[in-house]
Scaffold this motif. Sequence first.
Motif, PDB file in Angstrom:
ATOM      1  N   ARG A   1      26.320  31.680  44.370  1.00 26.15           N
ATOM      2  CA  ARG A   1      26.967  32.720  44.040  1.00 26.15           C
ATOM      3  C   ARG A   1      27.967  32.719  45.526  1.00 26.15           C
ATOM      4  O   ARG A   1      29.341  32.926  45.465  1.00 26.15           O
ATOM      5  CB  ARG A   1      26.518  33.851  44.198  1.00 26.15           C
ATOM      6  N   GLN A   2      27.416  32.246  46.631  1.00 27.06           N
ATOM      7  CA  GLN A   2      28.229  32.001  47.906  1.00 27.06           C
ATOM      8  C   GLN A   2      29.224  31.088  48.018  1.00 27.06           C
ATOM      9  O   GLN A   2      30.284  31.249  48.514  1.00 27.06           O
ATOM     10  CB  GLN A   2      27.258  32.093  49.115  1.00 27.06           C
ATOM     11  N   ASP A   3      28.885  29.882  47.370  1.00 29.76           N
ATOM     12  CA  ASP A   3      29.732  28.698  47.137  1.00 29.76           C
ATOM     13  C   ASP A   3      30.898  29.094  46.353  1.00 29.76           C
ATOM     14  O   ASP A   3      31.763  28.814  46.468  1.00 29.76           O
ATOM     15  CB  ASP A   3      28.891  27.689  46.789  1.00 29.76           C
ATOM     16  N   GLU A   4      30.650  29.856  45.141  1.00 25.22           N
ATOM     17  CA  GLU A   4      31.420  30.275  44.092  1.00 25.22           C
ATOM     18  C   GLU A   4      32.522  31.213  44.734  1.00 25.22           C
ATOM     19  O   GLU A   4      33.834  30.849  44.524  1.00 25.22           O
ATOM     20  CB  GLU A   4      30.824  30.754  43.068  1.00 25.22           C
ATOM     21  N   ILE A   5      32.112  31.966  45.490  1.00 20.97           N
ATOM     22  CA  ILE A   5      33.069  32.966  46.382  1.00 20.97           C
ATOM     23  C   ILE A   5      33.877  32.104  47.268  1.00 20.97           C
ATOM     24  O   ILE A   5      35.020  32.434  47.493  1.00 20.97           O
ATOM     25  CB  ILE A   5      32.347  34.116  47.105  1.00 20.97           C
ATOM     26  N   LEU A   6      33.242  31.342  48.164  1.00 21.18           N
ATOM     27  CA  LEU A   6      33.799  30.586  49.289  1.00 21.18           C
ATOM     28  C   LEU A   6      35.004  29.655  48.347  1.00 21.18           C
ATOM     29  O   LEU A   6      36.106  29.565  49.170  1.00 21.18           O
ATOM     30  CB  LEU A   6      32.875  29.625  49.829  1.00 21.18           C
ATOM     31  N   LYS A   7      34.547  29.010  47.240  1.00 23.72           N
ATOM     32  CA  LYS A   7      35.748  28.097  46.631  1.00 23.72           C
ATOM     33  C   LYS A   7      36.768  29.084  46.438  1.00 23.72           C
ATOM     34  O   LYS A   7      37.910  28.761  46.396  1.00 23.72           O
ATOM     35  CB  LYS A   7      34.920  27.498  45.421  1.00 23.72           C
TER      36      LYS A   7
ATOM     37  N   ASN B   1      64.557  37.256  44.460  1.00 24.70           N
ATOM     38  CA  ASN B   1      63.640  38.347  44.758  1.00 24.70           C
ATOM     39  C   ASN B   1      62.344  38.840  43.543  1.00 24.70           C
ATOM     40  O   ASN B   1      61.473  38.961  43.742  1.00 24.70           O
ATOM     41  CB  ASN B   1      64.341  39.734  44.804  1.00 24.70           C
ATOM     42  N   THR B   2      63.035  38.316  42.427  1.00 21.90           N
ATOM     43  CA  THR B   2      62.185  38.513  41.099  1.00 21.90           C
ATOM     44  C   THR B   2      61.134  37.393  41.252  1.00 21.90           C
ATOM     45  O   THR B   2      59.947  37.696  40.950  1.00 21.90           O
ATOM     46  CB  THR B   2      63.129  38.223  39.892  1.00 21.90           C
ATOM     47  N   ALA B   3      61.277  36.297  41.373  1.00 21.57           N
ATOM     48  CA  ALA B   3      60.590  35.052  41.607  1.00 21.57           C
ATOM     49  C   ALA B   3      59.480  35.441  42.612  1.00 21.57           C
ATOM     50  O   ALA B   3      58.146  35.181  42.517  1.00 21.57           O
ATOM     51  CB  ALA B   3      61.157  33.672  41.988  1.00 21.57           C
ATOM     52  N   SER B   4      60.026  36.094  43.979  1.00 17.81           N
ATOM     53  CA  SER B   4      59.119  36.398  44.898  1.00 17.81           C
ATOM     54  C   SER B   4      57.932  37.370  44.540  1.00 17.81           C
ATOM     55  O   SER B   4      56.991  37.473  44.848  1.00 17.81           O
ATOM     56  CB  SER B   4      59.919  36.761  46.108  1.00 17.81           C
ATOM     57  N   GLN B   5      58.479  38.263  43.700  1.00 15.46           N
ATOM     58  CA  GLN B   5      57.763  39.589  43.358  1.00 15.46           C
ATOM     59  C   GLN B   5      56.670  39.066  42.241  1.00 15.46           C
ATOM     60  O   GLN B   5      55.524  39.457  42.357  1.00 15.46           O
ATOM     61  CB  GLN B   5      58.481  40.742  42.479  1.00 15.46           C
ATOM     62  N   ASN B   6      56.954  38.132  41.546  1.00 15.89           N
ATOM     63  CA  ASN B   6      56.146  37.501  40.472  1.00 15.89           C
ATOM     64  C   ASN B   6      54.857  36.904  41.288  1.00 15.89           C
ATOM     65  O   ASN B   6      53.850  36.815  40.863  1.00 15.89           O
ATOM     66  CB  ASN B   6      56.678  36.730  39.566  1.00 15.89           C
ATOM     67  N   TRP B   7      55.391  36.126  42.211  1.00 16.13           N
ATOM     68  CA  TRP B   7      54.433  35.163  42.911  1.00 16.13           C
ATOM     69  C   TRP B   7      53.313  36.073  43.767  1.00 16.13           C
ATOM     70  O   TRP B   7      52.269  36.002  43.638  1.00 16.13           O
ATOM     71  CB  TRP B   7      55.011  34.273  43.926  1.00 16.13           C
ATOM     72  N   GLN B   8      54.014  37.051  44.290  1.00 13.92           N
ATOM     73  CA  GLN B   8      53.067  38.133  45.033  1.00 13.92           C
ATOM     74  C   GLN B   8      52.102  38.736  44.199  1.00 13.92           C
ATOM     75  O   GLN B   8      51.121  39.196  44.418  1.00 13.92           O
ATOM     76  CB  GLN B   8      54.158  39.192  45.537  1.00 13.92           C
ATOM     77  N   LYS B   9      52.648  39.081  42.925  1.00 13.60           N
ATOM     78  CA  LYS B   9      51.554  39.876  41.945  1.00 13.60           C
ATOM     79  C   LYS B   9      50.451  38.724  41.567  1.00 13.60           C
ATOM     80  O   LYS B   9      49.267  39.379  41.518  1.00 13.60           O
ATOM     81  CB  LYS B   9      52.342  40.141  40.711  1.00 13.60           C
ATOM     82  N   GLU B  10      50.566  37.437  41.581  1.00  9.58           N
ATOM     83  CA  GLU B  10      49.672  36.585  41.443  1.00  9.58           C
ATOM     84  C   GLU B  10      48.847  36.467  42.661  1.00  9.58           C
ATOM     85  O   GLU B  10      47.456  36.507  42.296  1.00  9.58           O
ATOM     86  CB  GLU B  10      50.399  35.095  41.062  1.00  9.58           C
ATOM     87  N   VAL B  11      49.454  36.485  43.802  1.00  9.51           N
ATOM     88  CA  VAL B  11      48.349  36.613  44.919  1.00  9.51           C
ATOM     89  C   VAL B  11      47.690  37.604  45.029  1.00  9.51           C
ATOM     90  O   VAL B  11      46.067  37.568  45.297  1.00  9.51           O
ATOM     91  CB  VAL B  11      49.365  36.323  46.147  1.00  9.51           C
ATOM     92  N   GLU B  12      48.072  38.754  44.686  1.00 11.57           N
ATOM     93  CA  GLU B  12      47.550  39.962  44.759  1.00 11.57           C
ATOM     94  C   GLU B  12      46.275  40.261  43.738  1.00 11.57           C
ATOM     95  O   GLU B  12      45.310  40.565  43.928  1.00 11.57           O
ATOM     96  CB  GLU B  12      48.358  41.387  44.383  1.00 11.57           C
ATOM     97  N   ALA B  13      46.582  39.555  42.321  1.00 11.00           N
ATOM     98  CA  ALA B  13      45.619  39.433  41.363  1.00 11.00           C
ATOM     99  C   ALA B  13      44.344  38.595  41.832  1.00 11.00           C
ATOM    100  O   ALA B  13      43.171  39.004  41.665  1.00 11.00           O
ATOM    101  CB  ALA B  13      46.105  38.821  40.417  1.00 11.00           C
ATOM    102  N   GLN B  14      44.776  37.338  42.571  1.00 14.89           N
ATOM    103  CA  GLN B  14      43.667  36.668  43.258  1.00 14.89           C
ATOM    104  C   GLN B  14      42.755  37.483  44.111  1.00 14.89           C
ATOM    105  O   GLN B  14      41.258  37.209  44.395  1.00 14.89           O
ATOM    106  CB  GLN B  14      44.167  35.363  43.737  1.00 14.89           C
ATOM    107  N   LYS B  15      43.276  38.280  45.161  1.00 10.40           N
ATOM    108  CA  LYS B  15      42.716  39.028  46.093  1.00 10.40           C
ATOM    109  C   LYS B  15      41.834  40.155  45.167  1.00 10.40           C
ATOM    110  O   LYS B  15      40.688  40.276  45.891  1.00 10.40           O
ATOM    111  CB  LYS B  15      43.673  39.853  47.024  1.00 10.40           C
ATOM    112  N   LYS B  16      42.340  40.649  44.299  1.00  6.30           N
ATOM    113  CA  LYS B  16      41.513  41.611  43.630  1.00  6.30           C
ATOM    114  C   LYS B  16      40.247  41.035  42.946  1.00  6.30           C
ATOM    115  O   LYS B  16      39.163  41.674  42.870  1.00  6.30           O
ATOM    116  CB  LYS B  16      42.451  42.482  42.594  1.00  6.30           C
ATOM    117  N   ASP B  17      40.430  39.984  42.289  1.00  5.45           N
ATOM    118  CA  ASP B  17      39.230  39.197  41.727  1.00  5.45           C
ATOM    119  C   ASP B  17      38.295  38.723  42.853  1.00  5.45           C
ATOM    120  O   ASP B  17      37.072  38.889  42.456  1.00  5.45           O
ATOM    121  CB  ASP B  17      39.904  37.978  41.144  1.00  5.45           C
ATOM    122  N   LEU B  18      38.793  38.189  43.988  1.00  2.71           N
ATOM    123  CA  LEU B  18      37.864  37.982  45.031  1.00  2.71           C
ATOM    124  C   LEU B  18      37.178  39.216  45.734  1.00  2.71           C
ATOM    125  O   LEU B  18      35.693  39.216  45.660  1.00  2.71           O
ATOM    126  CB  LEU B  18      38.575  37.490  46.257  1.00  2.71           C
ATOM    127  N   ASP B  19      37.806  40.324  45.571  1.00  2.00           N
ATOM    128  CA  ASP B  19      37.058  41.800  45.979  1.00  2.00           C
ATOM    129  C   ASP B  19      36.100  42.123  44.954  1.00  2.00           C
ATOM    130  O   ASP B  19      34.796  42.597  45.231  1.00  2.00           O
ATOM    131  CB  ASP B  19      38.363  42.893  46.072  1.00  2.00           C
TER     132      ASP B  19
END
Length: 225
Positions: free
Chosen positions: A87-93, A48-66
């Motif tokens: 800029r569009q290519d950077e966002i797509l990447k 559960n701890t490992a899953s929560q840590n990975w989920q935080k990383e995924v959420e951080a990437q989503k926030k960066d994209l937003d």
Amino acid sequence: MRRLLFALPLLWLALLPGRARAQKFGYVDTEFIMSKMPAYGQAQQELNTASQNWQKEVEAQKKDLDRLHRTYQAEEVLLTETMKKKRQDEILKKEQDAKAYQNKVFGYEGLLFKKRQELTKPIQDKVFEAVEKVAKKKQLAIVFDKAGDLTMLYTNPAHDYTEFVLEELGLASEDRNQPGPKGAVKTVATPQTPADSEFGDETPAATKPAPTTKGRSTAKPGTRN
């Protein structure tokens, strides 16, 4: 543990010749057994701890994209076509990288799956070895897993060897594993699903209750001869 231990379909068992049917069989509840194992609880907590840590990383990437999307939309009118394309290519990447990482972690046979295997397989193997020892001691030809995919519509506590497996693992004790009550065995009737007209048939098909449920004996795993 979602697997059958020395399991065969009950229908096939019923169709065996009389001599084969006379062989002893039993069942165990591996979920109940593992719930009694401290190592399993620790493994679940670590997972559960490992899953929560990975989920935080995924959420951080989503926030960066937003943030990149909002910045681009705010500055789009000031950018040249070349700058827009860059800029569009950077966002797509970034989007592709975020999706790839999410699949790497939570996808089929991803990091979470491998972590679960790493933590639980040794425990499952230990339970399997204990079941195998009990089967040999009690001369059981077949052992079913009550927690597995096999639907057990009727379970007689006389054939429940869960307690013996707990004893083999050194986990049986009077205050933790009480023997099942003696007496007549009851079967659990399949509950009736409400008619569709009662709810106006507005419930999505995926969320409607299944027409049948797994019948389980209400008796706790107990010591048997």
